[in-house]
Motif scaffolding. Sequence first.
Motif, PDB file in Angstrom:
ATOM      1  N   PRO A 155       1.507   2.311   6.309  1.00 61.89           N
ATOM      2  CA  PRO A 155       0.535   1.817   5.321  1.00 61.89           C
ATOM      3  C   PRO A 155      -0.191   0.522   5.661  1.00 61.89           C
ATOM      4  CG  PRO A 155       2.767   1.364   4.585  1.00 61.89           C
ATOM      5  CD  PRO A 155       2.889   2.196   5.822  1.00 61.89           C
ATOM      6  N   ASP A 167      -0.896   7.088   2.804  1.00 64.62           N
ATOM      7  CA  ASP A 167      -2.156   7.817   2.673  1.00 64.62           C
ATOM      8  C   ASP A 167      -1.899   9.305   2.917  1.00 64.62           C
ATOM      9  OD1 ASP A 167      -4.694   8.875   2.727  1.00 64.62           O
ATOM     10  OD2 ASP A 167      -5.474   7.490   4.246  1.00 64.62           O
ATOM     11  N   PRO A 209       0.820  -1.228   0.000  1.00 64.76           N
ATOM     12  CA  PRO A 209       0.000   0.000   0.000  1.00 64.76           C
ATOM     13  C   PRO A 209       0.848   1.271   0.000  1.00 64.76           C
ATOM     14  CG  PRO A 209      -0.701  -1.541   1.716  1.00 64.76           C
ATOM     15  CD  PRO A 209       0.589  -2.056   1.190  1.00 64.76           C
TER      16      PRO A 209
END
Length: 228
Positions: free
Chosen positions: A62, A7, A4
């Motif tokens: 993540p 963010d 991932p």
Amino acid sequence: MTFPAIDSTAVRWSVPRESVATVLAERPLLIMMHGYGSNEGDLFSLGQYLPEQFVIASLRAPLTAGPGNAWFAIDYDAENDTLRRDINEVTASTHRLIEWIDELDAEVGGLGDVALLGFSQGGVMLTQLFRHQPERFIAGVFFASFAVDDTTEGAAERDQALADVKPPLFWGRDPQDPVITPNLIDFTRRWLPEHFDVEAKLYAHVGHSLSLEEIEDAAAFLRRNVTG
């Protein structure tokens, strides 16, 4: 699996997000990376004790881990009294951090001085960022953490490049930290001075945490090495 990305919407900033690009054109950046099972809010309050010149970005790791997040998966190996992790996962997480920094750099139009602060697992990520881009970061604060033995392709060359630069690093810990196992500390005590200009200090009765004295010492280190 695809690792991932960071963010960007979860980053906690010390200035309004809409003014980040403008402010970073004139002020240094401090990137904070929390420990295992925590989140972007954990270290953010340290900002009140650190040099006010910094623009602080506290990132969320993540991966999901317990009540919070992690930079990479770990599990405790009781037989060998150590924390196991997959160095390939550590590397993948490092690449995601670099991608986030690259995106910010493009937004700002060229970052100035960038310092790193990592607690526990976040400290591992600090050392990995320096390993991959030793000249990009001006100084690091390494709290209650450890370095890993990087066995991935090109690791020896990266470590040599870091040793050639030897950036300043503050290492604070409790010698009786119940989380960071002795074999990890032994490796870290050997590896860090070969690759960083280390200012190491011990703090009794802190455990796997931080004391005000330690935070103030780290702030003084950042003033000497970053903000003047």
